[in-house]
Design an enzyme around this catalytic site. Structure first.
Site, mmCIF file in Angstrom:
data_model
loop_
_atom_site.group_PDB
_atom_site.id
_atom_site.type_symbol
_atom_site.label_atom_id
_atom_site.label_comp_id
_atom_site.label_asym_id
_atom_site.label_seq_id
_atom_site.Cartn_x
_atom_site.Cartn_y
_atom_site.Cartn_z
ATOM 1 N N ASP A 1 -0.196 2.474 0.969
ATOM 2 C CA ASP A 1 -0.143 1.575 2.122
ATOM 3 C C ASP A 1 -1.456 1.604 2.898
ATOM 4 O O ASP A 1 -2.147 2.618 2.949
ATOM 5 C CB ASP A 1 1.011 2.006 3.040
ATOM 6 C CG ASP A 1 1.205 1.080 4.217
ATOM 7 O OD1 ASP A 1 1.548 -0.092 3.991
ATOM 8 O OD2 ASP A 1 0.999 1.526 5.363
ATOM 9 N N GLU B 1 -2.270 -1.633 -1.500
ATOM 10 C CA GLU B 1 -1.986 -2.699 -0.534
ATOM 11 C C GLU B 1 -3.265 -2.870 0.279
ATOM 12 O O GLU B 1 -3.504 -2.184 1.269
ATOM 13 C CB GLU B 1 -0.806 -2.314 0.369
ATOM 14 C CG GLU B 1 -0.320 -3.444 1.272
ATOM 15 C CD GLU B 1 -0.677 -3.239 2.729
ATOM 16 O OE1 GLU B 1 -0.775 -4.241 3.438
ATOM 17 O OE2 GLU B 1 -0.863 -2.098 3.164
#
Length: 734
Positions: free
Chosen positions: A414, A467
Site C-alpha cells: 500500500d 499500489e
C-alpha cells in the site's frame, strides 16, 4: 541512573533493594537468581506480595532452604549451597506456586540471531523475537525478546505476574540492543506488554510487542502469547503450480474483500470468522470464477475505521477474525479450491497510538525524528525509517512471515507513492531533500528493491504488487534492469480516466473519447492490474452503479458495458466486493453488503455477467496471455468519437482472436461494419445487453459471417448490430 552495586556481604545493599522496589534496576541478572558470594551460593527473588519462599531441588522437590524475607518491599534471599537446578515454592496470600526461577537461565538468543538482526538480515523474526512458547533446559515456558536499544530498563508484564512491573525485568544484550527473558510455565493465551524506561529515566506507556503473533481484540491493546504453528498443510499441488498461476501470461481476476463487512455470521454462529468465510466466501469465489481473493489488511490495527491501513502488529492476524490458526485453515481451503490469496500489506507508515511503535524506547526508533521525514500530516501517522537496517529487516521479516508461515500467495504494498517521494503531499519547506538534493526517497527505494529481491529468492511463485499512483518508471521492471522489482502495478490512471468517462452523459462522451483510449499509450510499460478498488466507492465518491448517468435502465447498461470493456482491455482484473452485483450504496465497513439486492433481476444480471466474464477471461488465452505485451492488442476502431464506439482485437500466439466492440451510447447501431483479418463465421461469445444479464437482448443472433468488403485496412469485414450501451465479444469459429 542510580549507582548500583552489591556489597561484599551476601545480603543485597539497601540502594539496590530500593531500585528493585521502584522498578528501575537496570540489570536484574546481576543481583537476582543464583549469585556467588564469599559465603557461598545465594539465591535471591524479588516477589512483592509473597509471604514466604522456599528453594526446592528440581530433581525430587525436596527442601533446600527457605529464603529470608529481609525487606518489606518483596526481596527474599538466602544461602543454598550447591543445590543444582532448583524450584521456587512461593506462598502467596491465597495460593502456593511452584516454578523455576527466571533468573537461573543463561543467555537465550544466539549471537548469530543478534548479528543478523543488527544487519537487517534476520528474516525469521516471528520465530525468534516476541513471545515464543518453547522449552529451555528441559523447562517449558515462554521466551520474550524485544528490541529497545536506548531503553534504561525493560520488564515484561502480564497476566502471569499481575501486571506488576517490578517482577520480571529483562536482560539487555548490549551488542544488539535486544532485551530477553525466559519465564517458566507461562501458558499460551497469556496477555502481556513491555514496561519500558527511556534513557532519560522517564517511564513510557506500556508497549505492545512489535513482533507479537497474536493480540487482544481492540479496543484492548495487549499482546497475546500465541500457540506455535502446528497446522498441517495440504496444498503442495497448489504451491508447486503457483508460479504458472501467477505469471504475466496467466489469467488473474481478483476479488477484493474487507472480511469484516462482506457477510457477518449470524449471532448464533459459534465458530471464528475465518471458518465462516471458509464455508461461505470460498464457495462464492468458485461460483463467480475469480482466480484470487485480495484481503484488505488483516494485520492487527487499533482503529477499525482505518480498514486495516494503520496497523500496529505486522506479525499478527487481527483478533477480530479469530486465532491465527483459522487463517491457515482458510488459506488451505482456498488453495484446495484453486484460488490464490493476496494480502494488502502496509510498510509505509504506522499510527501514533502510545502502546504502539511510536517512540518505542523513548527515542525515534522505528520512525524518523524530524517530522519533515517522519510524519504524514494527511494520515496522522509516523513514517518508517527505511534507512535503518533493523527497521528494514523488521519489515521484510513481516512480509515473509505471511508468505512463508501462512502460504499467502502475494502482497499488495500500500501507498508506494508516499514511500518513493520525500515531498509526497508536502509543500516547499516541509520536506528534506536526499543526499543529492532530489525528491526521491533513496532509502525507501533501496528497501523496496531489497524486499522484492528477498521475496523472489525465498518464496518461489509469490507476487508483490505495487499500489503506486505516479509515473515512476520501471515499478514492475526487474531490479537487474533498474526497476523496483514488483510483479505487478495497479493502473490507477486507467481507473481514474475510464470512470471519469463513464460518469459523463452519453451525449457528451464524444468530447471525452481520449479518456478511454489514453491508457493504451502506456498499457504495456508495466505489468498492470486494472483496479476497481474500495477507494472508489467510499467518502462520497458513490458506488460504481451510482457513478453511472441516465435512468435506472441506463445505470445498469452502462455498468455492464464498462465491465465488458474492462475484461476485454489488457491488464489483470481487480473488483471490490459489492461491485459484482452493482450495490447501490457506498461501501461501509460497519455493515454487510446489500445481498438482498440480488433478488432484483437487474442486480442479479450484473452478478451473472461478472461470473461469465471471469470464465471467458480464463478460458480464452487471447484475453489474458498477453495482458502485459503490446503484441496482444490491436486497435480496430479507436477514433469513432461521434458514435462513442471502440473496437479492438485481443490475440495470442496459436489461439483464436477475440474482437471486443463497445457502444457507449444508448443508440443501437445497425449495419455497423468492422474490418477483420480472418474470413468465415464469427460467433458472439459475450453480449452485455443479453437478456440473461437483464439487458434489452439486442445482438447478432449468436453469429455473423464475414464479407469480402474492405474496412479498417482489412480485406474482410463484419456487418454488426451494436446493442445500446453494451460491449460484445466475438471469436472466429472453426
Amino acid at each position: 541512573m542510580i549507582d548500583i552495586h552489591v556489597r561484599h556481604s551476601w545480603h543485597l545493599d539497601a540502594e539496590s533493594v530500593r531500585a528493585l522496589a521502584v522498578a528501575v534496576y537496570p540489570n536484574p541478572f546481576a543481583v537476582l537468581g543464583p549469585q556467588d558470594s564469599a559465603n557461598g551460593r545465594v539465591v535471591r527473588a524479588f516477589l512483592p506480595g509473597a509471604i514466604k519462599v522456599d528453594v526446592l531441588r528440581r530433581s525430587d522437590g525436596s527442601l533446600v532452604a527457605p529464603l529470608a524475607h529481609t525487606d518489606a518491599s518483596g526481596l527474599f534471599e538466602g544461602l543454598v549451597g550447591d543445590c543444582g537446578p532448583y524450584l521456587l515454592r512461593i506462598h502467596w496470600p491465597q495460593a502456593i506456586q511452584e516454578t523455576e526461577d527466571p533468573y537461573s537461565f543463561g543467555l537465550l538468543l544466539g549471537d548469530l540471531d543478534l548479528f543478523l538482526f543488527n544487519e537487517g538480515r534476520h528474516f525469521e523474526l516471528g520465530k525468534v523475537f516476541g513471545a515464543q512458547s518453547m522449552t529451555v533446559d528441559g523447562v517449558h515456558g515462554v521466551r520474550f525478546a524485544v528490541w529497545a536499544p536506548n531503553a534504561a530498563r525493560v520488564a515484561v508484564v502480564g497476566d502471569f505476574n499481575s501486571w506488576d512491573r517490578r517482577r520480571h525485568p529483562m536482560r539487555l544484550r548490549h551488542s544488539a540492543g535486544v532485551w530477553e527473558l525466559f519465564l517458566p510455565r507461562v501458558t499460551i493465551g497469556s496477555r502481556y506488554k513491555y514496561d519500558i524506561i527511556g534513557a532519560s529515566g522517564d517511564r513510557l506507556p506500556q508497549k505492545a510487542d512489535p513482533v507479537a503473533r497474536q493480540t487482544e481484540t481492540p479496543p484492548h491493546t495487549a499482546s497475546v502469547v500465541a500457540q506455535p504453528d502446528t497446522h498441517v498443510w495440504h496444498d503442495e499441488a497448489w504451491m508447486q503450480s503457483r508460479s504458472k498461476r501467477q505469471a504475466r501470461d496467466a489469467p488473474i481476476a481478483i476479488y477484493e474483500v474487507h472480511l469484516g463487512s462482506w457477510l457477518r455470521p449470524p449471532p448464533t454462529y459459534e465458530g471464528t470468522l475465518w471458518d465462516f468465510m471458509t464455508g461461505r466466501l470460498v464457495p462464492y469465489l468458485i461460483e463467480m470464477g475469480f482466480t484470487h481473493v485480495e484481503l484488505l489488511p488483516i494485520t492487527e490495527h487499533p482503529f477499525g475505521g482505518s480498514w486495516g491501513y494503520q496497523p500496529l502488529s505486522l506479525f499478527a492476524p487481527s483478533s477480530r477474525y479469530g486465532p491465527p490458526q483459522g487463517l491457515s485453515r482458510f488459506v488451505d481451503a482456498l488453495h484446495a479450491a484453486g484460488i490464490g490469496i493476496i494480502l494488502d500489506w502496509v510498510p509505509a507508515h504506522f499510527p501514533t497510538d502510545p502502546h504502539g511503535l511510536a517512540r518505542f524506547d523513548g527515542t525515534a526508533l522505528y520512525e524518523h525524528l524530524d517530522p519533515r521525514e517522519g510524519f504524514h500530516r494527511d494520515w496522522n501517522t509516523f513514517i518508517y525509517n527505511f534507512g535503518r537496517r533493523e527497521v528494514q529487516g523488521f519489515l521484510i521479516a513481516s512480509a515473509l512471515h505471511w508468505l512463508e508461515n501462512f502460504h499467502i500467495d502475494g502482497l499488495r504494498v500500500d501507498a508506494v507513492a508516499s514511500m518513493l517521494y520525500r515531498d509526497y503531499s508536502r509543500k516547499q519547506g516541509e520536506w528534506i531533500p536526499n543526499v543529492y538534493g532530489g525528491r526521491e526517497n533513496l532509502e525507501a527505494i533501496g528497501f523496496l528493491r531489497h524486499l522484492n529481491a528477498v521475496v523472489a529468492e525465498r518464496c518461489p511463485g509469490a507476487i508483490v504488487i505495487a499500489e503506486e499512483s505516479t509515473a515512476w518508471p520501471g515499478v514492475s521492471r526487474p531490479i537487474s534492469e533498474g526497476g523496483l522489482g514488483f510483479s505487478f502495478k495497479w493502473n490507477m490512471g486507467w481507473m481514474h480516466d475510464t470512470l471519469l468517462y463513464m460518469g459523463k452523459e452519453p451525449i457528451h462522451r464524444q468530447y471525452h473519447h481520449n479518456d478511454m483510449t489514453f491508457g493504451l499509450l502506456y498499457a504495456f510499460t508495466e505489468n498492470f492490474i486494472l483496479p476497481l478498488s474500495h477507494d472508489e466507492v467510499v467518502y462520497g465518491k458513490r458506488s460504481l452503479i451510482g457513478k453511472m448517468p441516465g435512468d435506472r435502465w441506463q445505470w445498469f447498461a452502462n455498468l455492464r458495458a464498462y465491465f465488458g470493456f474492462m475484461w476485454g482491455h489488457p491488464g489483470k482484473k481487480l473488483l471490490f466486493m459489492g461491485g459484482e452485483f452493482a450495490q447501490q450504496r457506498e461501501w461501509s465497513h460497519d455493515t454487510d453488503l446489500d445481498w438482498s439486492s440480488i433478488n432484483d433481476t437487474a442486480h442479479a444480471g450484473v452478478q451473472r455477467l461478472i461470473r461469465d466474464l471471469n470464465r471467458l477471461y480464463v478460458s480464452e488465452p487471447a484475453l489474458h496471455s498477453r495482458d502485459c505485451e503490446a503484441s496482444g492488442f490491436q486497435w480496430v476502431i479507436g477514433d469513432d468519437r461521434s458514435n462513442s464506439i471502440f473496437a479492438f482485437l485481443r490475440q495470442a500466439a496459436e489461439h483464436r482472436q477475440v474482437l471486443v466492440v463497445c457502444n457507449m451510447t444508448p443508440v443501437p447501431r445497425h449495419n455497423y461494419r468492422i474490418g477483420v483479418s480472418q474470413t468465415g463465421n464469427w460467433r458472439e461469445i459475450f453480449n452485455s445487453d443479453s437478456k440473461f444479464y437483464a439487458g434489452s437482448n439486442v445482438g447478432n443472433a449468436g453469429h455473423v459471417a464475414s464479407d469480402p468488403i474492405p474496412a479498417h485496412g482489412q480485406r474482410q469485414s463484419l456487418q454488426l448490430v451494436l446493442p445500446p450501451l453494451a460491449t460484445i465479444f466475438l471469436t472466429q469459429t472453426d
